[in-house]
Structures are given as structure tokens and as C-alpha cells.
Design a protein around this motif. Structure first.
Motif, PDB file in Angstrom:
ATOM      1  N   PHE B 474      11.799  76.220 -26.486  1.00 56.99           N
ATOM      2  CA  PHE B 474      11.996  76.914 -27.990  1.00 56.99           C
ATOM      3  C   PHE B 474      13.242  77.524 -28.349  1.00 56.99           C
ATOM      4  CE2 PHE B 474      12.831  81.690 -28.502  1.00 56.99           C
ATOM      5  CZ  PHE B 474      12.071  82.613 -29.205  1.00 56.99           C
ATOM      6  N   THR B 475      14.386  77.375 -28.113  1.00 61.76           N
ATOM      7  CA  THR B 475      15.835  77.258 -28.193  1.00 61.76           C
ATOM      8  C   THR B 475      16.411  76.751 -29.559  1.00 61.76           C
ATOM      9  OG1 THR B 475      16.000  77.163 -26.308  1.00 61.76           O
ATOM     10  CG2 THR B 475      16.680  79.074 -27.138  1.00 61.76           C
ATOM     11  N   VAL B 476      15.607  75.216 -28.280  1.00 61.18           N
ATOM     12  CA  VAL B 476      16.203  74.193 -28.783  1.00 61.18           C
ATOM     13  C   VAL B 476      15.525  74.421 -31.007  1.00 61.18           C
ATOM     14  CG1 VAL B 476      15.580  71.595 -29.917  1.00 61.18           C
ATOM     15  CG2 VAL B 476      16.508  72.208 -27.433  1.00 61.18           C
ATOM     16  N   ASP B 477      13.839  74.672 -30.747  1.00 58.56           N
ATOM     17  CA  ASP B 477      13.430  74.630 -32.125  1.00 58.56           C
ATOM     18  C   ASP B 477      14.367  75.890 -32.735  1.00 58.56           C
ATOM     19  OD1 ASP B 477      11.629  73.664 -33.350  1.00 58.56           O
ATOM     20  OD2 ASP B 477      10.084  75.076 -33.117  1.00 58.56           O
ATOM     21  N   CYS B 483      26.539  76.998 -35.268  1.00 58.71           N
ATOM     22  CA  CYS B 483      27.369  75.925 -34.077  1.00 58.71           C
ATOM     23  C   CYS B 483      27.096  74.717 -33.419  1.00 58.71           C
ATOM     24  CB  CYS B 483      28.541  76.583 -33.414  1.00 58.71           C
ATOM     25  SG  CYS B 483      27.347  78.173 -32.066  1.00 58.71           S
ATOM     26  N   THR B 484      28.341  73.719 -32.895  1.00 58.13           N
ATOM     27  CA  THR B 484      27.788  73.126 -32.019  1.00 58.13           C
ATOM     28  C   THR B 484      27.011  72.409 -30.996  1.00 58.13           C
ATOM     29  OG1 THR B 484      29.480  71.890 -33.533  1.00 58.13           O
ATOM     30  CG2 THR B 484      28.546  70.295 -32.256  1.00 58.13           C
ATOM     31  N   PRO B 485      28.224  73.732 -30.450  1.00 58.60           N
ATOM     32  CA  PRO B 485      27.279  73.470 -28.323  1.00 58.60           C
ATOM     33  C   PRO B 485      25.897  74.029 -28.560  1.00 58.60           C
ATOM     34  CG  PRO B 485      29.417  74.579 -28.818  1.00 58.60           C
ATOM     35  CD  PRO B 485      29.195  74.368 -30.402  1.00 58.60           C
ATOM     36  N   CYS B 486      25.660  75.225 -29.860  1.00 58.91           N
ATOM     37  CA  CYS B 486      24.395  75.250 -29.325  1.00 58.91           C
ATOM     38  C   CYS B 486      23.214  74.637 -30.124  1.00 58.91           C
ATOM     39  CB  CYS B 486      24.097  76.919 -29.999  1.00 58.91           C
ATOM     40  SG  CYS B 486      22.718  77.447 -30.056  1.00 58.91           S
ATOM     41  N   ARG B 487      23.535  73.812 -30.824  1.00 58.57           N
ATOM     42  CA  ARG B 487      22.611  73.584 -31.766  1.00 58.57           C
ATOM     43  C   ARG B 487      22.379  71.262 -30.833  1.00 58.57           C
ATOM     44  NH1 ARG B 487      25.622  72.294 -36.530  1.00 58.57           N
ATOM     45  NH2 ARG B 487      26.310  69.848 -35.752  1.00 58.57           N
ATOM     46  N   ILE B 488      23.496  70.988 -30.633  1.00 57.98           N
ATOM     47  CA  ILE B 488      23.810  69.239 -29.773  1.00 57.98           C
ATOM     48  C   ILE B 488      23.534  69.715 -28.618  1.00 57.98           C
ATOM     49  CG2 ILE B 488      24.880  67.645 -29.527  1.00 57.98           C
ATOM     50  CD1 ILE B 488      23.759  67.933 -32.994  1.00 57.98           C
ATOM     51  N   GLY B 489      24.522  70.494 -28.040  1.00 59.33           N
ATOM     52  CA  GLY B 489      24.139  70.860 -26.471  1.00 59.33           C
ATOM     53  C   GLY B 489      22.478  71.092 -25.997  1.00 59.33           C
ATOM     54  N   THR B 490      22.007  71.708 -26.685  1.00 62.27           N
ATOM     55  CA  THR B 490      20.600  72.014 -25.826  1.00 62.27           C
ATOM     56  C   THR B 490      19.823  71.314 -26.247  1.00 62.27           C
ATOM     57  OG1 THR B 490      19.614  73.387 -28.180  1.00 62.27           O
ATOM     58  CG2 THR B 490      20.541  74.457 -26.522  1.00 62.27           C
ATOM     59  N   LYS B 491      19.878  70.243 -27.126  1.00 63.55           N
ATOM     60  CA  LYS B 491      19.458  69.082 -26.735  1.00 63.55           C
ATOM     61  C   LYS B 491      19.400  68.181 -26.061  1.00 63.55           C
ATOM     62  CE  LYS B 491      17.724  68.055 -32.140  1.00 63.55           C
ATOM     63  NZ  LYS B 491      18.470  69.291 -32.994  1.00 63.55           N
ATOM     64  N   ARG B 492      21.092  67.768 -25.448  1.00 63.53           N
ATOM     65  CA  ARG B 492      20.959  67.342 -24.639  1.00 63.53           C
ATOM     66  C   ARG B 492      20.232  67.661 -23.699  1.00 63.53           C
ATOM     67  NH1 ARG B 492      23.689  64.174 -28.499  1.00 63.53           N
ATOM     68  NH2 ARG B 492      21.717  64.064 -28.902  1.00 63.53           N
ATOM     69  N   ALA B 518      27.226  75.350 -19.089  1.00 63.01           N
ATOM     70  CA  ALA B 518      28.346  75.906 -18.944  1.00 63.01           C
ATOM     71  C   ALA B 518      29.248  75.970 -19.782  1.00 63.01           C
ATOM     72  CB  ALA B 518      29.417  75.062 -17.426  1.00 63.01           C
ATOM     73  N   HIS B 519      28.931  74.322 -20.052  1.00 63.76           N
ATOM     74  CA  HIS B 519      29.646  74.171 -21.787  1.00 63.76           C
ATOM     75  C   HIS B 519      28.944  75.211 -23.225  1.00 63.76           C
ATOM     76  CE1 HIS B 519      32.495  72.621 -24.940  1.00 63.76           C
ATOM     77  NE2 HIS B 519      31.104  71.854 -25.160  1.00 63.76           N
ATOM     78  N   ILE B 520      27.894  75.062 -22.873  1.00 62.12           N
ATOM     79  CA  ILE B 520      26.925  75.833 -23.992  1.00 62.12           C
ATOM     80  C   ILE B 520      27.487  77.832 -24.032  1.00 62.12           C
ATOM     81  CG2 ILE B 520      24.443  76.455 -24.892  1.00 62.12           C
ATOM     82  CD1 ILE B 520      23.716  73.428 -23.892  1.00 62.12           C
ATOM     83  N   LYS B 521      27.152  77.846 -22.889  1.00 59.01           N
ATOM     84  CA  LYS B 521      27.179  79.499 -22.474  1.00 59.01           C
ATOM     85  C   LYS B 521      28.950  79.708 -23.066  1.00 59.01           C
ATOM     86  CE  LYS B 521      26.168  81.781 -18.945  1.00 59.01           C
ATOM     87  NZ  LYS B 521      24.859  81.630 -18.125  1.00 59.01           N
ATOM     88  N   GLU B 522      29.377  79.025 -22.367  1.00 61.89           N
ATOM     89  CA  GLU B 522      30.997  79.291 -22.797  1.00 61.89           C
ATOM     90  C   GLU B 522      31.309  79.204 -24.336  1.00 61.89           C
ATOM     91  OE1 GLU B 522      35.285  79.568 -20.179  1.00 61.89           O
ATOM     92  OE2 GLU B 522      33.447  79.635 -20.170  1.00 61.89           O
ATOM     93  N   LEU B 528      22.237  83.841 -28.648  1.00 66.19           N
ATOM     94  CA  LEU B 528      21.100  83.036 -28.992  1.00 66.19           C
ATOM     95  C   LEU B 528      21.345  81.774 -27.616  1.00 66.19           C
ATOM     96  CD1 LEU B 528      18.062  82.155 -30.940  1.00 66.19           C
ATOM     97  CD2 LEU B 528      19.400  80.184 -29.759  1.00 66.19           C
ATOM     98  N   GLY B 529      22.748  81.409 -28.156  1.00 64.21           N
ATOM     99  CA  GLY B 529      23.258  80.004 -27.384  1.00 64.21           C
ATOM    100  C   GLY B 529      23.992  80.209 -26.323  1.00 64.21           C
ATOM    101  N   GLN B 530      24.279  81.543 -26.069  1.00 60.86           N
ATOM    102  CA  GLN B 530      25.151  81.618 -24.447  1.00 60.86           C
ATOM    103  C   GLN B 530      24.306  82.170 -23.613  1.00 60.86           C
ATOM    104  OE1 GLN B 530      26.637  85.565 -26.622  1.00 60.86           O
ATOM    105  NE2 GLN B 530      28.687  83.818 -27.216  1.00 60.86           N
TER     106      GLN B 530
END
Ligand SMILES: Cc1cc2nc3c(=O)[nH]c(=O)nc-3n(C[C@H](O)[C@H](O)[C@H](O)COP(=O)(O)O)c2cc1C
Ligand code: SF4
Ligand code: FES
Lengths: 170, 622
Positions: B474-477, B483-492, B518-522, B528-530
């Protein structure tokens, strides 16, 4: 979110264009109403073909890239036409934990199309949606405005049959 | 309208629909919110209308109402008679409606077998158990939902009869804006949209800005998939939100508001638009309300299906007609919000509490709840639970009370596994913590969160890794991609979860998952990303063994993850025909003629060829 963009040629009628122009005329002084205009345009045409986005951009005096940016950002804006009987399967949490994924997959098999696609005869289209507020009946799907609840994969063929009969293709 | 006129209209309104007060003898309401209609309320309503007309009883009033809360028992019909508890009929259809019309409405005979007490099995020997005495209802307390399922939401007069707009009249004539804010602070009300920020304090920030253009915004985007309390409030009691927003405008010095509603809620939009129109026509919105010089106007804007637009800054950008991307805070909306002006933004349920607080006082509100979470909370109860629906409970109620008493327990004799709160930003509560009293701080302490009110129950057949994957998907979608941490991090993270559910992960992947989380949250820009990693982290913490089973033993204990299911031959059913052995493309099946065969699961590639070939149904997967 990646969107499917229609390859079907645009075929708008003069009546539709007149309706759209009337909508644009009543909102053109307020650029914050861009989404309202696009929502109304979608209800006139059933989707937002590129040609319609150009008309909106010209009419509202807003750059096309902004209109296009908005249309691709929001899930509600469809860039391809829906089938005559659009099917949307709820993949909200309540439905998911009660087996909505199996329903969704079985429908794809039965229709031979993937999410966001339309059958070649234009009768059915399929998409997933999130919580239509009928969680008490989970898992649920909508065909047009009709809600079907407490679904199991083996009920689906029978439900589709009803619509196929209606269209004379069964 | 003056306050005197408001009071006069309230008294007249009571006579128009409350049985016994005027000429109405019986009032029949049909639950006509989204859930009721989906369950088949339309033919029920039509039958009742037709039959009562045929009976020629003009003193029986038949009306639509909002969500009563018991979605499982829809369609629901309730009958109000003077001086009696209402009778609640459940699981109605046209045929049953006909019977009720002929027996109850025509002759006063209650049809006991269709009542709620009979349906739940709680009623003894033909007794008509009132809804208020059922296990589903007993522990509930309705503040935000007080009018939902009671009044006709499209009828301003019915809202007025329930003391509607009295709070606004009281504030405008007898309170200073600062008094309103003080009352809100003293009440202890915290935001119901998820964050739990104290509402009075939020209002005081906007109020402290210099006079000038300010806005009030109501967040009705309700993005948590599986939550529908805001929809129910707007469908069932739209004037409560209108009145509250005007109160907020008065308190903060604003004369204009916006309600941002999901476009997927057509009935809510319809009812809200009608409420605004009727309030304007009656002089309860617009210029110089109650002759006090205070003016307030309200607009509706439709969302278009982007979860991130529920985040307050994204929501405001969306109202401005743009792509709804969040922007960094500070500046906070109280200083620079909608169209760059100071803005107060609250959730629907938060607003729905406000008129009651102003009318009954801060102490009344604060008398319910726990030390730091006051009042009630509405939950949308769903998933593997008998009574799905909308429940409003005092803060401090335990999860056990909600699930076992109000919710009626888990169906089909299955075992409770976990409850999920907070949707895609939240976490899960395992069985060991089921006695925790529910409030903001307790839920956070046990690794979940209050969220907006979705409460999904899961049983032993649900795989927690699969659920975590569902939310992450859901969040990836829905990540806006800014921002990158959320866009790429959640995909990883998603790729790792895919590996886990496919049995291809190693133990060090679990470590990697934690690090990524931890990285995405920070580093993510917006909430949403946090919060996106929360469902994964919470399930990893509460169900470490289940993750380990997937990773180390390549097993899905709940039997959900397809790739981890294995093919087996039931020895008693196997005739030793050797057909499977000949069909297996990798030679994973061993056995001799007329003796039971076996599958070597380490060689098996799960193609299913053996199962398709077997004529005796001797091959299963589990
Ligand atoms: C990704 C994201 C989605 C959100 N969705 C909603 C929502 O659907 N409804 C809502 O009221 N608040 C939502 N919020 C919280 C809002 O940003 C905001 O805190 C809240 O509406 C404030 O109102 P309250 O103080 O009355 O709770 C969301 C936050 C984030 C980060
Ligand atoms: S955290 Fe995610 S949703 Fe929020 S701004 Fe960044 S990319 Fe967008
Ligand atoms: S989750 Fe499917 S209707 Fe709510």
C-alpha cells in the motif's frame, strides 16, 4: 503509481464538448478549482483522454504539464476508458484479511485481463479499490453501482454470467 | 435567525418527528448509509413505505437514517414509539418488512424473531431485548456518533431538535473566543485523525496569529483502507461537523472553511453539501450569524484518491488544485497553511466532538476516559470478528472487551491472533497484550498506535508477514515520490518481504529490513514515509518466530504464503500407480509399483504436475 494510458482513439461528441466548455466557463476564474473541473470532465467523458486535458488546460489557462501532472498524481483520474460494467474489487484491509486477493486473482483468470485493463469487447474492466465502506460484508466488489458482498472465488463465474447474458455474449 | 428563533424552531422540530411529542405516533427508521444500502436496505424501505401508505396510517413516519453501527446485521429497521425503548429489527428483507408492517406497525405486535436479541441469541424466551442491553452496545458511549442512525441526516430540523447549533449560539452570545479555546483545552480532546495532538492547543496557535484572513480545514480524506468512521459521521450527522467548524472559526478568528472529502464517498458528499446549503438558508452559516456580527462560510472540495493527501500539508496543496505533495514543516499550517494563510486543520471525528464539549462543558467530556486520553474513540471493527461495525467506546476500554464482548469474538471457533490498529502507519497488538486499556499512550508504548480508528482483527489463518507485506505494498503504491528514502526505501523493503514470502530470504535479510526501516523512518519528509515501516517492525517484534519460520525453515505456519506450501502424498490414498512419478519433471518422487510414493520436498519445484496427474486425490499441498 503507474497508470495505463489508453491507445483507443478519442471520440468525443459535440454535446460532450459543449458540456465541458460550460464547466470550464463557470470555474475559469479560480485556478484552485482545477481538480473540480477535471472531476466533472471525467464524469462527462468517462475518463480523461489527452485531448480533454488539452481543452481544460487551454480553457483554464493553466499549463498542460500542470494538468497532466494532476491527472497522473491522483488515482481517481482514469486515462483509459472503463468497460461498460466496471468491476472494482475492494482490497482494503478488512477485505484483504478475509480473502479478497483470491477473489481478485480469480476474476483476472475468468476475464483474462489484468488490473487496470478492459476486456477486448469493452464489456468488463477490472480494478482494485480501497475500502468502499462495506467492511461488514467483506470481501466485497462493485460492478457498476451494485455491491456484491461475502464473496468466494467460486461465486464469481455465476455473477459474471448475469452481465454476459445482459449483453448477449453468454 | 436569532437565538430565540433557533429555540422556537427546535421545539417545533421535536413535534415534527418524535413520537408522542406531536402528531407522530410511530417513527420507523431504515439504516440508509453505504453499508445499509449495500446489504439491501432499498427494497426494505420501499416495502415499508408502500405498506404504510396502503394501511392509510398517516401518523407513521418512515425515514432514512445514517449508520447505526452494526454492519453485520444490516439492513436494520428501528421503530420508535412514545415512552418505550426503540425496537431494533435486523437482517431485514422485503418479506420481513412486510410482516413487520402488518404486525407491528398496523397492530402493535412486535415480531420478536427478527429483533436484535433474537439474532444474537441473547434474548430469553421471546423477550424483546433493546439494542442498548446487548453485549454489542452495552459498553459503548456515543458522543461523536450520538446522532448517527438516529436522525435523518438530510433534515436540518431534526439536528436542531437534538440541540443542534445550540453550542454555536452559546459560544457566539455568551463566550469570548478565548473562552472557547480554554474550554477545548480543559476538555483534553486530542486529534482523532491519528496524531493525537491536543485540539485546544492547536486552535490557540492559529488564534494567536494577527487578525486577517485565516482558514478552518476539515480532513475527511479517510485514507486508512478499512476505516470508515469519518464517512459514517458525514453521512449520518453532517451538521455536527458544520457547526464545529463554525465554532473553530469563531475561536480562531477565521471566516472561511473547507472540507476535503474523498471522492469515493458520494453519499457523504451529498449530505454534507445539503447540510451546508440548508445551514446557509437558515442563517446558521454566512453573514452575521445570530446577529452577532460573526460570519462564516464553508466549501466542499473532493479528493481524488491519493492517500498522501490525508497528510495536512499535502491536503492543503490539493485544495489549492495542485498535485498533493507534502511540504516540509515548519512553517506549520497554524502560521502558513492554506493559500499561505494561518489555518486550523482537524479530522472529522475531532470536530464531531466539539459541539458536545461546548454545550456540556469541558468537565463533562473529561469525566470519560483515561488520565491523558479523554472522551471516547470510534473504531471501525473489521476482519475476523463476529460483529463487524462501528463502535464508540470510552478511552481505557481494553482490547479484550472490544473483541470478546462488543465484537462477539472470532467466528468459526478460530483463535485470535492479533489486532491491527493505525492502518498502514500502525502496528499490531498480539494476544499477550489484549488486556491493555486502549488510549493514545498505551498503544504507542506497545508498538502500535491509535491511528484514525481502523481495528482489524486477525485469526490463526492470517500470516503476519503477508499482512506486513500488504501494508507495505500500500505505501509503495501511495508514496508520492517526492523524497528518496520513502520512494526507493519502501521498494527495497518490499523486495525483501517478497523474498521472505517466497522462501528465498536469509537471516541477514531480517537485519537488513530493520536497517532500511530505521533509515526510512529517520529521513522521510512526511508522515507517510516516517511511519511506512511500522507494520513491518511491529509484526517482526510481536511475531519473530513467524518471520524465522519463513526465513530459516521456509514454512508459512498460517499456510498463506503460496511459495512455501509443500506437496505431500497421503499414503493411505496412494495406490502406487506411478503416474505422478512419471509426470514429475525433476524426479522428486520416489516409490515402487503398488506401494505408496513420497515426494522429496527439497527437489520439488512446486509445479503441481503430480497433483494434476493423480487420479485418486492422494496429493495435497500444505
Ligand atoms: C500519510 C498520512 C495520511 C493521513 N491521513 C489522514 C486522514 O485520512 N484523515 C485524517 O484526519 N488525518 C490524516 N492524517 C493526519 C493529518 O496529517 C493531521 O494530523 C490530522 O488530520 C489533524 O487532525 P486532528 O488533530 O484532528 O487529528 C494523515 C497523516 C499522514 C502523514
Ligand atoms: S515521505 Fe513519501 S509520501 Fe511523504 S513526501 Fe516523501 S515520498 Fe512523499
Ligand atoms: S475494506 Fe473492503 S469495504 Fe472496507
Amino acid at each position: 503509481m503507474v497508470k495505463k494510458i489508453s491507445k483507443i482513439p478519442f471520440s468525443g461528441t459535440p454535446e460532450q464538448e459543449a458540456q465541458l466548455n460550460a464547466v470550464i466557463a463557470s470555474y475559469k476564474d479560480d485556478p484552485s478549482q482545477l481538480m473540480t473541473v477535471m472531476q466533472k470532465a471525467q464524469s462527462i467523458y468517462g475518463y480523461l483522454p489527452f485531448e480533454v486535458q488539452v481543452m481544460i488546460a487551454d480553457g483554464m489557462d493553466i499549463p498542460l504539464e500542470k494538468v497532466y501532472g494532476v491527472s497522473t498524481f491522483y488515482a481517481q483520474f482514469a486515462l483509459s476508458p472503463a468497460g461498460k460494467h466496471p468491476i472494482s474489487v475492494c482490497l482494503g484491509t478488512a477485505c484483504y484479511v478475509k480473502g479478497a486477493q483470491a477473489v481478485f486473482e480469480h476474476l483476472q483468470e475468468l476475464l483474462g485481463i489484468g488490473p487496470g485493463e478492459c476486456t477486448p469487447d469493452g464489456v468488463f474492466s477490472l480494478e482494485a479499490c480501497r475500502c468502499i465502506g462495506a467492511c461488514g460484508l467483506a470481501p466485497v466488489m462493485m460492478i457498476g453501482d451494485e455491491v456484491y458482498g461475502n464473496l468466494k472465488p467460486d461465486m464469481l463465474a455465476g455473477i459474471l454470467e448475469k452481465y454476459k447474458k445482459m449483453e448477449g455474449i453468454a | 435567525m436569532t437565538v430565540q428563533e433557533l429555540n422556537a424552531r427546535r421545539e417545533a422540530a421535536k413535534k415534527s418527528f418524535i413520537p408522542g411529542e406531536g402528531s407522530v405516533a410511530l417513527r420507523v427508521v431504515v439504516g440508509y448509509a453505504t453499508c445499509g444500502i449495500a446489504a439491501g436496505a432499498r427494497p426494505v424501505l420501499e416495502t415499508l413505505r408502500k405498506e404504510v401508505a396502503a394501511l392509510g396510517k398517516t401518523d407513521i413516519l418512515i425515514e432514512e437514517t445514517g449508520c447505526i453501527g452494526m454492519c453485520q446485521y444490516e439492513p436494520i429497521v428501528e421503530v420508535y414509539a412514545p415512552g418505550q425503548e426503540k425496537v431494533t429489527y435486523v437482517k431485514m428483507d422485503a418479506q420481513k418488512a412486510l410482516t413487520v408492517a402488518h404486525k407491528h406497525l398496523a397492530n402493535g405486535q412486535v415480531v420478536q424473531e427478527y429483533t436484535i436479541g433474537a439474532a444474537t441469541g441473547e434474548a430469553r424466551d421471546g423477550e424483546v431485548l433493546p439494542l442498548s442491553k446487548t453485549a454489542f452496545y452495552r459498553k459503548q458511549k456515543r458522543v461523536a456518533l450520538r446522532n448517527c442512525g438516529v436522525i435523518d441526516p438530510e433534515n436540518l430540523d431534526q439536528y436542531l431538535a437534538m440541540d443542534g447549533y445550540q453550542a454555536l449560539a452559546k459560544a457566539l452570545t455568551a463566550m469570548q473566543p478565548a473562552d472557547v479555546i480554554q474550554t477545548m483545552k480543559d476538555s483534553g480532546l486530542r486529534g482523532r485523525g491519528g496524531g493525537g495532538f491536543p485540539t485546544g492547543t492547536k486552535w490557540s496557535f492559529t488564534a494567536a496569529q494577527p487578525p486577517g484572513k485565516k482558514y478552518v480545514v476539515c480532513n475527511a480524506d479517510e485514507g486508512d483502507p478499512g476505516a470508515f468512521m469519518d464517512r459514517s459521521v458525514l453521512e449520518g450527522d453532517p451538521h455536527a461537523v458544520v457547526e464545529a467548524m463554525a465554532l473553530c472559526g469563531y475561536a480562531t478568528g477565521s471566516d472561511e472553511g473547507y472540507v476535503y472529502v474523498r471522492a469515493e464517498y458520494p453519499i457523504a458528499v451529498l449530505h454534507l453539501e445539503k447540510a451546508i446549503k440548508d445551514a446557509k438558508a437558515a442563517g446558521l452559516l454566512g453573514e452575521d450569524i445570530f446577529g452577532t456580527g460573526f460570519s462564516f462560510d464553508l466549501h466542499v472540495r473532493l479528493g481524488a484518491g491519493a492517500f498522501v493527501c490525508g497528510e495536512e500539508t499535502a491536503l492543503m496543496t490539493s485544495i489549492e488544485g495542485k498535485r498533493g505533495e507534502p511540504r516540509p514543516r515548519p512553517p506549520y499550517p497554524a502560521i502558513k497553511g492554506l493559500f499561505g494563510k494561518p489555518t486550523t486543520e482537524n479530522n472529522v471525528e475531532t470536530f464531531a466532538n466539539v459541539p458536545q464539549i461546548i454545550l456540556n462543558g469541558a468537565e463533562w467530556f473529561a469525566s470519560v476516559g483515561t488520565e491523558r486520553s479523554k472522551g471516547t474513540k470510534v473504531f471501525a471493527l473489521g476482519g475476523k470478528i463476529k460483529n463487524t461495525g462501528l463502535v464508540e467506546i470510552p478511552m481505557g476500554t481494553t482490547l479484550r472487551e472490544i473483541i470478546e464482548e462488543i465484537g462477539g469474538g472470532i467466528p468459526n471457533g478460530k483463535k485470535f491472533k492479533a489486532a491491527q490498529t493505525g492502518g498502514p502507519s500502525g502496528g499490531c497488538i498480539p494476544e499477550s497484550l489484549i488486556d491493555t486499556p486502549i488510549d493514545y499512550d498505551n498503544l504507542t508504548a506497545i508498538g502500535s498506535m491509535m491511528g484514525s480508528g481502523g481495528l482489524i482483527v486477525m485469526d490463526e489463518d492470517n500470516c503476519m508477514v503477508d499482512i506486513a507485506r500488504f501494508f507495505l505494498d500500500f505505501t509503495v503504491d501511495e508514496s508520492c515520490g517526492k523524497c528518496t528514502p520513502c520512494r526507493i526505501g519502501t521498494k527495497r523493503m518490499m523486495e525483501i518481504l517478497d523474498k521472505i514470502t517466497e522462501g528465498k530470504a536469509e537471516e541477514k535479510d531480517l537485519q537488513k529490513l530493520q536497517e532500511l526501516a530505521a533509515h526510512i523512518k529517520e529521513n522521510s519528509l512526511c508522515g507517510l514515509g516516517q511511519t511506512a515501516p511500522n507494520p513491518v517492525l511491529a509484526t517482526m517484534k510481536a511475531f519473530p518466530d513467524e518471520y524465522l519460520a519463513h526465513v530459516k525453515y521456509k514454512k508459512c505456519p498460517a499456510g498463506v504464503c503460496k511459495a512455501l506450501l509443500n506437496y505431500f502424498i497421503i499414503a493411505e490414498k496412494c495406490k502406487g500407480c506411478t503416474l505422478c512419478k512419471r509426470n514429475c519433471p525433476v524426479g522428486a518422487i520416489d516409490g515402487t509399483v503398488k506401494n505408496p510414493h513420497t515426494i522429496d520436498t527439497s527437489k520439488c519445484i512446486k509445479c503441481g504436475a503430480c497433483m494434476a496427474a493423480c487420479k485418486f486425490g492422494a496429493i495435497i499441498k500444505k
